[in-house]
Enzyme design. Structure first.
Site, mmCIF file in Angstrom:
data_model
loop_
_atom_site.group_PDB
_atom_site.id
_atom_site.type_symbol
_atom_site.label_atom_id
_atom_site.label_comp_id
_atom_site.label_asym_id
_atom_site.label_seq_id
_atom_site.Cartn_x
_atom_site.Cartn_y
_atom_site.Cartn_z
ATOM 1 N N ASP A 199 0.845 -1.194 0.000
ATOM 2 C CA ASP A 199 0.000 0.000 0.000
ATOM 3 C C ASP A 199 0.883 1.248 0.000
ATOM 4 O O ASP A 199 1.905 1.308 0.672
ATOM 5 C CB ASP A 199 -0.896 -0.014 1.256
ATOM 6 C CG ASP A 199 -2.055 0.965 1.144
ATOM 7 O OD1 ASP A 199 -3.210 0.521 1.050
ATOM 8 O OD2 ASP A 199 -1.793 2.204 1.146
ATOM 9 N N ILE A 200 0.461 2.246 -0.758
ATOM 10 C CA ILE A 200 1.236 3.483 -0.891
ATOM 11 C C ILE A 200 1.211 4.317 0.397
ATOM 12 O O ILE A 200 2.106 5.129 0.637
ATOM 13 C CB ILE A 200 0.704 4.307 -2.090
ATOM 14 C CG1 ILE A 200 1.764 5.229 -2.652
ATOM 15 C CG2 ILE A 200 -0.558 5.071 -1.739
ATOM 16 C CD1 ILE A 200 1.390 5.858 -3.990
ATOM 17 N N ASN A 217 -13.158 -3.477 2.515
ATOM 18 C CA ASN A 217 -14.268 -2.530 2.590
ATOM 19 C C ASN A 217 -15.081 -2.614 1.305
ATOM 20 O O ASN A 217 -14.517 -2.641 0.211
ATOM 21 C CB ASN A 217 -13.732 -1.094 2.738
ATOM 22 C CG ASN A 217 -12.819 -0.934 3.938
ATOM 23 O OD1 ASN A 217 -13.121 -1.402 5.025
ATOM 24 N ND2 ASN A 217 -11.676 -0.288 3.735
ATOM 25 N N HIS A 247 -6.976 -5.775 2.387
ATOM 26 C CA HIS A 247 -5.794 -5.230 3.063
ATOM 27 C C HIS A 247 -5.240 -6.311 3.984
ATOM 28 O O HIS A 247 -5.997 -6.930 4.742
ATOM 29 C CB HIS A 247 -6.173 -4.044 3.957
ATOM 30 C CG HIS A 247 -6.772 -2.875 3.256
ATOM 31 N ND1 HIS A 247 -6.104 -1.700 3.053
ATOM 32 C CD2 HIS A 247 -8.009 -2.687 2.726
ATOM 33 C CE1 HIS A 247 -6.884 -0.829 2.438
ATOM 34 N NE2 HIS A 247 -8.056 -1.405 2.226
ATOM 35 N N HIS A 249 -10.402 -5.334 -3.239
ATOM 36 C CA HIS A 249 -9.089 -5.555 -2.633
ATOM 37 C C HIS A 249 -9.235 -5.947 -1.177
ATOM 38 O O HIS A 249 -10.188 -5.565 -0.509
ATOM 39 C CB HIS A 249 -8.204 -4.309 -2.756
ATOM 40 C CG HIS A 249 -8.826 -3.047 -2.245
ATOM 41 N ND1 HIS A 249 -9.764 -2.330 -2.957
ATOM 42 C CD2 HIS A 249 -8.648 -2.366 -1.087
ATOM 43 C CE1 HIS A 249 -10.119 -1.257 -2.268
ATOM 44 N NE2 HIS A 249 -9.467 -1.262 -1.124
ATOM 45 N N GLU A 280 -12.372 3.308 -0.944
ATOM 46 C CA GLU A 280 -11.992 4.461 -1.777
ATOM 47 C C GLU A 280 -11.741 4.050 -3.215
ATOM 48 O O GLU A 280 -12.054 4.796 -4.141
ATOM 49 C CB GLU A 280 -10.707 5.102 -1.232
ATOM 50 C CG GLU A 280 -10.890 5.829 0.094
ATOM 51 C CD GLU A 280 -9.538 6.232 0.678
ATOM 52 O OE1 GLU A 280 -8.515 6.174 -0.044
ATOM 53 O OE2 GLU A 280 -9.516 6.581 1.864
ATOM 54 N N VAL A 281 -11.127 2.898 -3.396
ATOM 55 C CA VAL A 281 -10.783 2.450 -4.748
ATOM 56 C C VAL A 281 -11.793 1.381 -5.180
ATOM 57 O O VAL A 281 -11.894 0.326 -4.537
ATOM 58 C CB VAL A 281 -9.350 1.877 -4.794
ATOM 59 C CG1 VAL A 281 -9.016 1.419 -6.202
ATOM 60 C CG2 VAL A 281 -8.336 2.901 -4.299
HETATM 61 P P1 5GP Z 1 -9.869 1.360 0.510
HETATM 62 O O1 5GP Z 1 -10.076 2.627 1.311
HETATM 63 O O2 5GP Z 1 -10.492 1.462 -0.853
HETATM 64 O O3 5GP Z 1 -10.279 0.117 1.255
HETATM 65 O O4 5GP Z 1 -8.292 1.219 0.322
HETATM 66 C C1 5GP Z 1 -7.610 1.750 -0.773
HETATM 67 C C2 5GP Z 1 -6.135 1.661 -0.453
HETATM 68 O O5 5GP Z 1 -5.420 1.866 -1.647
HETATM 69 C C3 5GP Z 1 -5.652 2.715 0.548
HETATM 70 O O6 5GP Z 1 -5.056 2.051 1.659
HETATM 71 C C4 5GP Z 1 -4.635 3.533 -0.246
HETATM 72 O O7 5GP Z 1 -3.520 3.927 0.529
HETATM 73 C C5 5GP Z 1 -4.237 2.576 -1.352
HETATM 74 N N1 5GP Z 1 -3.827 3.238 -2.577
HETATM 75 C C6 5GP Z 1 -4.481 4.259 -3.233
HETATM 76 N N2 5GP Z 1 -3.824 4.604 -4.343
HETATM 77 C C7 5GP Z 1 -2.750 3.777 -4.422
HETATM 78 C C8 5GP Z 1 -1.686 3.652 -5.375
HETATM 79 O O8 5GP Z 1 -1.605 4.371 -6.387
HETATM 80 N N3 5GP Z 1 -0.748 2.689 -5.128
HETATM 81 C C9 5GP Z 1 -0.802 1.884 -4.036
HETATM 82 N N4 5GP Z 1 0.176 0.960 -3.889
HETATM 83 N N5 5GP Z 1 -1.794 1.974 -3.118
HETATM 84 C C10 5GP Z 1 -2.751 2.912 -3.315
#
Ligand code: 5GP
Length: 122
Positions: free
Chosen positions: A39-40, A95, A110, A108, A103-104
């Site tokens: 994760d970034i 999520n 984690h 996925h 968010e994405v």
């Molecule tokens: P969500 O909130 O959708 O469950 O988690 C999305 C995750 O994707 C977040 O933890 C965020 O830090 C990670 N993320 C968003 N953009 C990028 C990216 O461009 N590269 C990587 N490696 N992780 C990302």
């Protein structure tokens, strides 16, 4: 409650771009149908994201539409990763939907570990 609303997969989401190699990522493990990468914005010393390579926007889409091979490979990846990362204690989170914190819009999971997570939920 099951969401029956049809959803459209957003092919411009950040993980779709990452799978098309339009943006870089730090890969941990990769198989035919699954990619695991760091994760970034890590929320723990080890924070890895596991994604299917197929166009599934969330968990429900993946587990109802993915092939048996894709689902099996995804499970195998979850099984292999902790040992690969040297973790015996870890947390898996997924999520679905904005209210849950997604968010994405690409399914996925984690994988977090490397410190005590007992008091962390957010
Ligand atoms: P969500 O909130 O959708 O469950 O988690 C999305 C995750 O994707 C977040 O933890 C965020 O830090 C990670 N993320 C968003 N953009 C990028 C990216 O461009 N590269 C990587 N490696 N992780 C990302």
């Amino acid at each position: 409650m099951l969401c029956r609303k049809r959803y459209m997969y957003d092919h411009e989401n950040i993980f779709a771009k990452l799978l098309r190699h339009e943006i870089p990522c730090n890969t941990v493990l990769e198989t035919k149908h699954v990619l695991a990468f760091y994760d970034i914005n890590p929320q723990a010393p080890i924070h890895v994201l596991i994604i299917p390579k197929g166009a599934y926007g969330h968990a429900q889409a993946f587990y109802t539409k993915a092939t048996a091979e894709e689902r099996l490979e995804f499970g195998d990846m979850l099984g292999r990763l902790p040992e690969h990362l040297g973790l015996s204690s870890f947390r898996l989170i997924s999520n679905q939907g904005k209210e849950a914190g997604q968010e994405v819009p690409h399914y996925h999971v984690h994988l977090l570990g490397g410190k005590s997570l007992a008091t962390i939920l957010a």
